[in-house]
Scaffold this motif. Structure first.
Motif, PDB file in Angstrom:
ATOM      1  N   THR A   1     -14.419-118.091  93.211  1.00 34.78           N
ATOM      2  CA  THR A   1     -14.799-117.408  94.452  1.00 34.78           C
ATOM      3  C   THR A   1     -13.596-117.290  95.405  1.00 34.78           C
ATOM      4  OG1 THR A   1     -15.667-119.511  95.275  1.00 34.78           O
ATOM      5  CG2 THR A   1     -17.260-117.959  94.408  1.00 34.78           C
ATOM      6  N   ALA A   2     -12.759-118.339  95.449  1.00 37.80           N
ATOM      7  CA  ALA A   2     -11.570-118.258  96.323  1.00 37.80           C
ATOM      8  C   ALA A   2     -10.633-117.169  95.829  1.00 37.80           C
ATOM      9  CB  ALA A   2     -10.861-119.606  96.365  1.00 37.80           C
TER      10      ALA A   2
ATOM     11  N   ALA B   1     -11.414-114.529  94.025  1.00 34.53           N
ATOM     12  CA  ALA B   1     -12.034-113.212  94.245  1.00 34.53           C
ATOM     13  C   ALA B   1     -11.842-112.793  95.700  1.00 34.53           C
ATOM     14  CB  ALA B   1     -13.513-113.267  93.888  1.00 34.53           C
ATOM     15  N   ARG B   2     -12.021-113.742  96.623  1.00 36.53           N
ATOM     16  CA  ARG B   2     -11.886-113.385  98.045  1.00 36.53           C
ATOM     17  C   ARG B   2     -10.444-113.031  98.380  1.00 36.53           C
ATOM     18  NH1 ARG B   2     -16.336-117.220  98.889  1.00 36.53           N
ATOM     19  NH2 ARG B   2     -18.070-115.852  99.414  1.00 36.53           N
ATOM     20  N   SER B   3      -9.497-113.819  97.859  1.00 39.07           N
ATOM     21  CA  SER B   3      -8.103-113.546  98.245  1.00 39.07           C
ATOM     22  C   SER B   3      -7.575-112.274  97.581  1.00 39.07           C
ATOM     23  CB  SER B   3      -7.205-114.748  97.948  1.00 39.07           C
ATOM     24  OG  SER B   3      -7.201-114.998  96.575  1.00 39.07           O
ATOM     25  N   HIS B   4      -8.141-111.883  96.437  1.00 33.90           N
ATOM     26  CA  HIS B   4      -7.668-110.669  95.747  1.00 33.90           C
ATOM     27  C   HIS B   4      -8.616-109.487  95.932  1.00 33.90           C
ATOM     28  CE1 HIS B   4      -5.076-113.660  93.962  1.00 33.90           C
ATOM     29  NE2 HIS B   4      -4.356-112.717  93.420  1.00 33.90           N
ATOM     30  N   ARG B   5      -9.603-109.639  96.816  1.00 33.87           N
ATOM     31  CA  ARG B   5     -10.571-108.562  97.096  1.00 33.87           C
ATOM     32  C   ARG B   5     -11.259-108.077  95.812  1.00 33.87           C
ATOM     33  NH1 ARG B   5     -12.933-107.451 101.459  1.00 33.87           N
ATOM     34  NH2 ARG B   5     -12.899-105.196 101.204  1.00 33.87           N
ATOM     35  N   ILE B   6     -11.582-109.031  94.923  1.00 35.84           N
ATOM     36  CA  ILE B   6     -12.317-108.682  93.705  1.00 35.84           C
ATOM     37  C   ILE B   6     -13.809-108.792  94.021  1.00 35.84           C
ATOM     38  CG2 ILE B   6     -12.811-109.363  91.311  1.00 35.84           C
ATOM     39  CD1 ILE B   6      -9.952-110.538  91.188  1.00 35.84           C
ATOM     40  N   THR B   7     -14.549-107.744  93.737  1.00 35.78           N
ATOM     41  CA  THR B   7     -15.998-107.781  93.905  1.00 35.78           C
ATOM     42  C   THR B   7     -16.587-108.595  92.752  1.00 35.78           C
ATOM     43  OG1 THR B   7     -15.882-105.571  94.845  1.00 35.78           O
ATOM     44  CG2 THR B   7     -18.044-106.305  94.087  1.00 35.78           C
ATOM     45  N   VAL B   8     -17.534-109.472  93.061  1.00 32.49           N
ATOM     46  CA  VAL B   8     -18.127-110.317  92.007  1.00 32.49           C
ATOM     47  C   VAL B   8     -19.638-110.129  91.987  1.00 32.49           C
ATOM     48  CG1 VAL B   8     -18.473-112.686  91.176  1.00 32.49           C
ATOM     49  CG2 VAL B   8     -16.295-112.057  92.232  1.00 32.49           C
ATOM     50  N   VAL B   9     -20.184-109.921  90.802  1.00 36.35           N
ATOM     51  CA  VAL B   9     -21.636-109.934  90.616  1.00 36.35           C
ATOM     52  C   VAL B   9     -21.932-111.126  89.708  1.00 36.35           C
ATOM     53  CG1 VAL B   9     -23.686-108.651  89.934  1.00 36.35           C
ATOM     54  CG2 VAL B   9     -21.665-107.411  90.752  1.00 36.35           C
ATOM     55  N   LEU B  10     -22.636-112.096  90.263  1.00 35.65           N
ATOM     56  CA  LEU B  10     -22.795-113.406  89.632  1.00 35.65           C
ATOM     57  C   LEU B  10     -24.273-113.641  89.317  1.00 35.65           C
ATOM     58  CD1 LEU B  10     -21.676-116.403  89.240  1.00 35.65           C
ATOM     59  CD2 LEU B  10     -22.150-116.715  91.668  1.00 35.65           C
ATOM     60  N   ALA B  11     -24.611-113.734  88.036  1.00 36.06           N
ATOM     61  CA  ALA B  11     -26.007-114.024  87.664  1.00 36.06           C
ATOM     62  C   ALA B  11     -26.192-115.525  87.575  1.00 36.06           C
ATOM     63  CB  ALA B  11     -26.336-113.388  86.318  1.00 36.06           C
ATOM     64  N   THR B  12     -27.241-116.013  88.198  1.00 35.37           N
ATOM     65  CA  THR B  12     -27.493-117.458  88.127  1.00 35.37           C
ATOM     66  C   THR B  12     -28.968-117.781  88.385  1.00 35.37           C
ATOM     67  OG1 THR B  12     -26.848-119.640  88.950  1.00 35.37           O
ATOM     68  CG2 THR B  12     -26.884-117.859  90.575  1.00 35.37           C
TER      69      THR B  12
END
Ligand SMILES: Nc1ncnc2c1ncn2[C@@H]1O[C@H](COP(=O)(O)OP(=O)(O)OP(=O)(O)O)[C@@H](O)[C@H]1O
Length: 242
Positions: free
Chosen positions: A189-190, A192-203
């Protein structure tokens, strides 16, 4: 066809999909904003994997639309969808799926090499992410010489090294013990935030969902109201992990 709102990097409208006649998605619509971490949360069998596969262009929904920026994924040919997946998306499975003949760094570099990145640059990026995930020392080992948790870290490094526009993570820590899973999720998550990566997380795990910026809840293939606690905890977790 109506194109999605400008601030949504991914957008799905009224997705329906069945597996051998049994419904997996029954009219799911959602938007994913650029740079956000969105959790798709719900119990086993509620349709999370099917939804992620439709959004990622792995599965063509039987009905409905999926848009990536202004491109209609649902009308793309299999070749176009494959290119989109290779060039713009990354995917993490619950179990690490690595190429057994390749070393850890070669596995982590693979998406970059397939895109045509020079070997030296691909290796540097792979080694950097393996270091960040605390498995730099394993870079030259093949998957069979690694523990399950180390293999999953290689899979996470492979997804992040590619710097995708969207990273799909399907229960990425389901097979890890809780401390190990929490550390991998923090790194993911860190990064993704620092590289502006969008994340779709199934859980299915409320605590994992709480790390997201926003939660979309599924039940029996339909969207339902997300648990409020997850959203509140999510905001707290965000401010801690930035
Ligand atoms: N290949 C398949 N063939 C038949 N039924 C399937 C297939 N894949 C999924 N299903 C069924 O579709 C429904 C949704 O499955 P899906 O894997 O999308 O849910 P999920 O929320 O990701 O579950 P899990 O957490 O167990 O992976 C379930 O009832 C599941 O049994």
């Amino acid at each position: 066809m109506v194109a999605p709102p400008d601030n949504d990097v991914l957008w799905a409208r009224s997705l329906h999909h069945t597996h051998n006649g049994s419904p997996a998605l029954s009219g799911v619509s959602l938007g994913v904003r650029e740079g956000e971490i969105l959790a798709v949360h719900g119990p086993r069998g509620c349709g999370k994997t099917t939804l992620l596969r439709c959004l990622a262009g792995q599965t063509a929904p039987q009905e409905g639309e999926v848009w990536f920026n202004s491109a209609p994924v649902h009308t793309m040919s299999p070749f176009q969808r494959e290119r989109l997946r290779r060039d713009r998306f990354a995917w993490i499975d619950p179990e690490p799926t690595l190429v057994p003949e390749l070393t850890a760094w070669e596995n982590a570099a693979l998406p970059l090499l397939l895109r045509g990145t020079p070997r030296r640059a691909a290796k540097a990026a792979a080694l950097e992410w393996l270091e960040r995930l605390d498995i730099g020392a394993c870079a030259k080992r093949r998957p069979r010489a690694l523990l399950q948790a180390q293999r999953q870290r290689v899979a996470v490094a492979r997804a992040l090294a590619a710097e995708p526009a969207v990273l799909f993570a399907d229960e990425p820590t389901a097979t890890l013990h809780s401390a190990e899973g929490a550390q991998v999720l923090r790194t993911l998550t860190a990064a993704a935030r620092s590289h502006r990566i969008t994340v779709v997380l199934a859980t299915y795990d409320t605590q994992v969902a709480a790390l997201a910026d926003r939660v979309v809840a599924l039940l029996d293939g339909r969207r339902v109201n997300a648990p409020r606690t997850a959203e509140v905890e999510g905001r707290d977790a965000c401010s801690l992990s930035v």
